[in-house]
Design a protein around this motif. Structure first.
Motif, short mmCIF file in Angstrom:
data_model
loop_
_atom_site.label_atom_id
_atom_site.label_comp_id
_atom_site.label_asym_id
_atom_site.label_seq_id
_atom_site.Cartn_x
_atom_site.Cartn_y
_atom_site.Cartn_z
N LYS A 1 -11.16 29.82 42.54
CA LYS A 1 -11.91 29.89 43.81
C LYS A 1 -13.38 29.54 43.58
O LYS A 1 -13.99 28.81 44.37
CB LYS A 1 -11.79 31.30 44.40
N LEU A 2 -13.94 30.04 42.47
CA LEU A 2 -15.34 29.74 42.16
C LEU A 2 -15.54 28.26 41.90
O LEU A 2 -16.52 27.67 42.36
CB LEU A 2 -15.75 30.56 40.93
N TYR A 3 -14.60 27.65 41.18
CA TYR A 3 -14.68 26.21 40.91
C TYR A 3 -14.69 25.42 42.22
O TYR A 3 -15.49 24.50 42.40
CB TYR A 3 -13.48 25.79 40.05
N SER A 4 -13.82 25.81 43.13
CA SER A 4 -13.76 25.12 44.43
C SER A 4 -15.05 25.30 45.22
O SER A 4 -15.56 24.36 45.83
CB SER A 4 -12.57 25.66 45.23
N GLN A 5 -15.60 26.52 45.21
CA GLN A 5 -16.83 26.78 45.94
C GLN A 5 -18.00 25.95 45.43
O GLN A 5 -18.83 25.46 46.21
CB GLN A 5 -17.19 28.26 45.85
N VAL A 6 -18.06 25.80 44.10
CA VAL A 6 -19.17 25.04 43.51
C VAL A 6 -19.16 23.60 44.02
O VAL A 6 -20.21 23.05 44.38
CB VAL A 6 -19.08 25.08 41.97
N TYR A 7 -17.99 22.98 44.07
CA TYR A 7 -17.93 21.57 44.45
C TYR A 7 -17.85 21.36 45.96
O TYR A 7 -17.96 20.23 46.43
CB TYR A 7 -16.78 20.88 43.72
N GLN A 8 -17.69 22.45 46.71
CA GLN A 8 -17.74 22.35 48.17
C GLN A 8 -19.01 22.99 48.72
O GLN A 8 -19.11 23.27 49.91
CB GLN A 8 -16.51 23.03 48.78
N LEU A 9 -19.98 23.20 47.85
CA LEU A 9 -21.23 23.87 48.22
C LEU A 9 -21.86 23.22 49.45
O LEU A 9 -22.01 22.00 49.52
CB LEU A 9 -22.20 23.79 47.05
N ASP A 10 -22.24 24.06 50.43
CA ASP A 10 -22.88 23.51 51.63
C ASP A 10 -24.14 24.26 52.04
O ASP A 10 -24.78 23.88 53.03
CB ASP A 10 -21.90 23.48 52.81
N SER A 11 -24.53 25.31 51.30
CA SER A 11 -25.74 26.03 51.70
C SER A 11 -26.38 26.73 50.50
O SER A 11 -25.73 26.99 49.48
CB SER A 11 -25.43 27.06 52.78
N VAL A 12 -27.67 27.00 50.65
CA VAL A 12 -28.43 27.76 49.65
C VAL A 12 -29.16 28.88 50.37
O VAL A 12 -29.41 28.83 51.58
CB VAL A 12 -29.45 26.87 48.90
N LEU A 13 -29.51 29.92 49.61
CA LEU A 13 -30.21 31.08 50.14
C LEU A 13 -31.53 31.22 49.39
O LEU A 13 -31.55 31.25 48.16
CB LEU A 13 -29.36 32.34 49.96
N CYS A 14 -32.64 31.30 50.14
CA CYS A 14 -33.97 31.39 49.53
C CYS A 14 -34.49 32.82 49.60
O CYS A 14 -34.33 33.51 50.61
CB CYS A 14 -34.95 30.44 50.22
N HIS A 15 -35.15 33.25 48.51
CA HIS A 15 -35.78 34.57 48.42
C HIS A 15 -37.21 34.38 47.93
O HIS A 15 -37.44 33.67 46.96
CB HIS A 15 -35.05 35.48 47.45
N SER A 16 -38.17 35.04 48.59
CA SER A 16 -39.54 34.97 48.12
C SER A 16 -39.74 35.91 46.94
O SER A 16 -39.29 37.06 46.95
CB SER A 16 -40.51 35.36 49.24
N LEU A 17 -40.40 35.42 45.89
CA LEU A 17 -40.73 36.23 44.72
C LEU A 17 -42.24 36.35 44.53
O LEU A 17 -42.70 36.80 43.48
CB LEU A 17 -40.11 35.61 43.45
N SER A 18 -43.00 35.95 45.54
CA SER A 18 -44.45 35.96 45.42
C SER A 18 -45.01 37.33 45.73
O SER A 18 -44.42 38.13 46.47
CB SER A 18 -45.07 34.93 46.38
N ASP A 19 -46.16 37.61 45.16
CA ASP A 19 -46.90 38.83 45.44
C ASP A 19 -47.74 38.58 46.68
O ASP A 19 -48.75 37.87 46.64
CB ASP A 19 -47.79 39.19 44.25
N GLN A 20 -47.32 39.15 47.78
CA GLN A 20 -47.99 38.89 49.05
C GLN A 20 -49.38 39.53 49.12
O GLN A 20 -50.15 39.25 50.02
CB GLN A 20 -47.13 39.41 50.21
N ASP A 21 -49.67 40.44 48.18
CA ASP A 21 -50.98 41.10 48.20
C ASP A 21 -52.06 40.30 47.48
O ASP A 21 -53.21 40.71 47.41
CB ASP A 21 -50.88 42.49 47.56
#
Length: 492
Positions: free
Chosen positions: A118-138
């Motif tokens: 299932k993981l192999y199939s998901q990798v090659y059918q990838l259609d989206s990414v998820l972004c997370h901020s890692l910056s120090d907002q202060d």
């Protein structure tokens, strides 16, 4: 991803090595397909093959052949769809390092059994990414200042930032390191390395070789181009923390012409490949050089790669990315007359077969393909041996925030040795635009990106973004200092 095993194997090599096995089993599997079971009152030689031998044969086959085999006989379906087989296939196609990193991350979440098929199939059918901020907002001072045209690398479990340009057209000479490992925190603990070397610059290239990074070239704020090479060694210790040291690399008397805004990557684990850039007097270059490094990285030898035409035209602000085996991909950049490019080239570094091959495609045949031409983007090797293209700017200096996957696996069956110097390959479906969810970063260009050991997580830092200058009504450019993580959307 730095030092990496063969990320995506050549199907040409796979089919050559498995041709004998396929010929021997082709008639047998065809006969099996004609029956509802391969052993109900009938007999086939393939039933006498030991399970471990059959397992080995399956690992030599292309994916389509494995899937076809799984439906020819009920008896063998459990083997051809087993987690053990597909974990081995993932190791074969993604490399040992990526698989172990995925397993380690899954174990930390109490997932002991991964659905590999299932993981192999998901990798090659990838259609989206998820972004997370890692910056120090202060705006903590213990964070790299905003910059562009710097370097960002993932090595020894750490992110390493060096140099770049900042407000006022000034170059930077600082080195910053932050440990990540498998624990992704909201903010990172950055450590500044006060070494004073290398000299300040932007538009340099920096590649990962083992537990070190190798830096070449760049431009300072007086406009001077560099052609020196440096080695930075990064060590992380759970008790003593991070240590890093820089040293000038001895490369002898033969060196590439000075340049900046060129492209570089590591190939074959111990060689640095560079192409193009802006040389003396602002002339764009189209040459290709390879730096062969000693095992201990104490010295290196440069030599220019001269190949028959066609070859990539002179350019700057492009990317060149190693994708495994003997293959490296060049994309985009700005040409001699300042045009923004969208061409794709494959560099084959097989011994005795060094050559460039252009991969042709029509923008009109790609959904939203009109937005593909760009300069100042990033191109990062991700899980599955493909490239994730992000950001950049067009010929009007409009910055981008889009994500594209470039997948050249459809040409893996081409035998590079048989390609003539004048032949070109025309491909369809190389490109796929991905959806982006979660944190919404600003559109940017001349940022930098790198992936962790798994190839599932990317880190993006800095770049040029739209900003406000005096007077307030006038729009201008601004240097960005945010760090964010891009996650390939997979269900483990």
């Amino acid at each position: 991803m730095g030092k990496k095993e063969k990320a995506l194997p050549s199907q040409a090599d796979t089919e050559t090595s498995s041709l004998t096995a396929i010929k021997k089993t082709k008639k047998q599997t065809a006969s099996m397909a004609e029956t509802s079971s391969c052993i109900h009152g009938s007999w086939s030689p393939i039933t006498n093959i030991a399970q471990d031998h059959l397992f080995s044969i399956l690992l030599l086959l292309p994916i389509d052949s494995i899937l076809s085999f799984s439906i020819t006989c009920k008896r063998f379906k459990s083997i051809a769809t087993s987690d053990n087989l597909w974990e081995s296939i993932c190791r074969r196609d993604w490399g040992q390092t990526s698989v172990e990193a995925i397993k380690s991350a899954a174990d930390s979440r109490c997932h002991h059994h991964l659905p590999w098929i299932k993981l192999y199939s998901q990798v090659y059918q990838l259609d989206s990414v998820l972004c997370h901020s890692l910056s120090d907002q202060d705006g903590d001072e213990g964070f790299p200042v905003p910059r562009a045209s710097h370097s960002l690398n993932f090595v020894s479990g750490c992110l390493v930032v060096f140099g770049g340009g900042c407000e006022g057209g000034r170059h930077l000479d600082d080195t910053w390191v932050a440990y990540i490992g498998n624990d992704f925190k909201k903010t990172l603990n950055w450590q500044k390395i006060n070494s004073g070397i290398p000299s300040g610059r932007f538009g340099h290239s920096c590649v990962v070789i083992g537990d070190s990074i190798v830096l070449f070239g760049g431009i300072n704020d007086q406009g001077n181009r560099q052609n020196d090479a440096w080695v930075g060694q990064v060590v992380f210790h759970e008790t003593f923390g991070i240590t890093m040291s820089w040293k000038l690399l001895d490369v002898g008397s033969t060196v590439p012409p000075p340049r900046g805004a060129h492209a570089g990557c590591c190939i074959n684990n111990n060689r640095m490949l560079i192409h193009g850039g802006i040389g003396l007097s602002g002339i764009r270059l189209g040459d290709t050089w390879v730096l062969d490094l000693s095992e201990n990285l104490n010295f290196g030898t440069w030599h220019e790669i001269v190949t028959h035409h066609p070859t990539p035209t002179a350019r700057s602000g492009h990317t060149i990315t190693y994708i495994g085996g003997n293959q490296t991909v060049l994309f985009g950049g700005r040409g001699l007359v300042y045009e923004v490019l969208n061409d794709v080239w494959l560099f084959d570094s097989s011994e005795g077969h060094l050559r460039w091959l252009q991969l042709l495609f029509e923008l009109r045949n790609i959904p939203e393909g009109i937005s593909l031409p760009r300069v100042g983007h990033s191109a990062t090797l991700i899980l599955g041996g493909r490239l994730l293209i992000y950001g950049g700017e067009d010929s009007y200096r409009h910055r981008k925030d889009d994500f594209w996957v470039l997948d050249i696996s459809s040409i893996a069956s081409i035998k590079m040795q048989s390609i003539t110097t004048k032949r070109k390959v025309s491909l369809a479906n190389m490109w796929k635009r991905l959806q982006s969810t979660g944190y919404k970063p600003k559109s940017r260009s001349f940022h930098r990106a790198c992936a962790d050991h798994s190839g599932r997580y990317l880190f993006v830092f800095g770049g040029m973004v739209d900003g406000l200058i005096q007077p307030v009504e006038a729009r201008g450019l601004s240097f960005d200092g945010e760090l964010f993580r891009v996650e390939l959307m997979l269900q483990l």
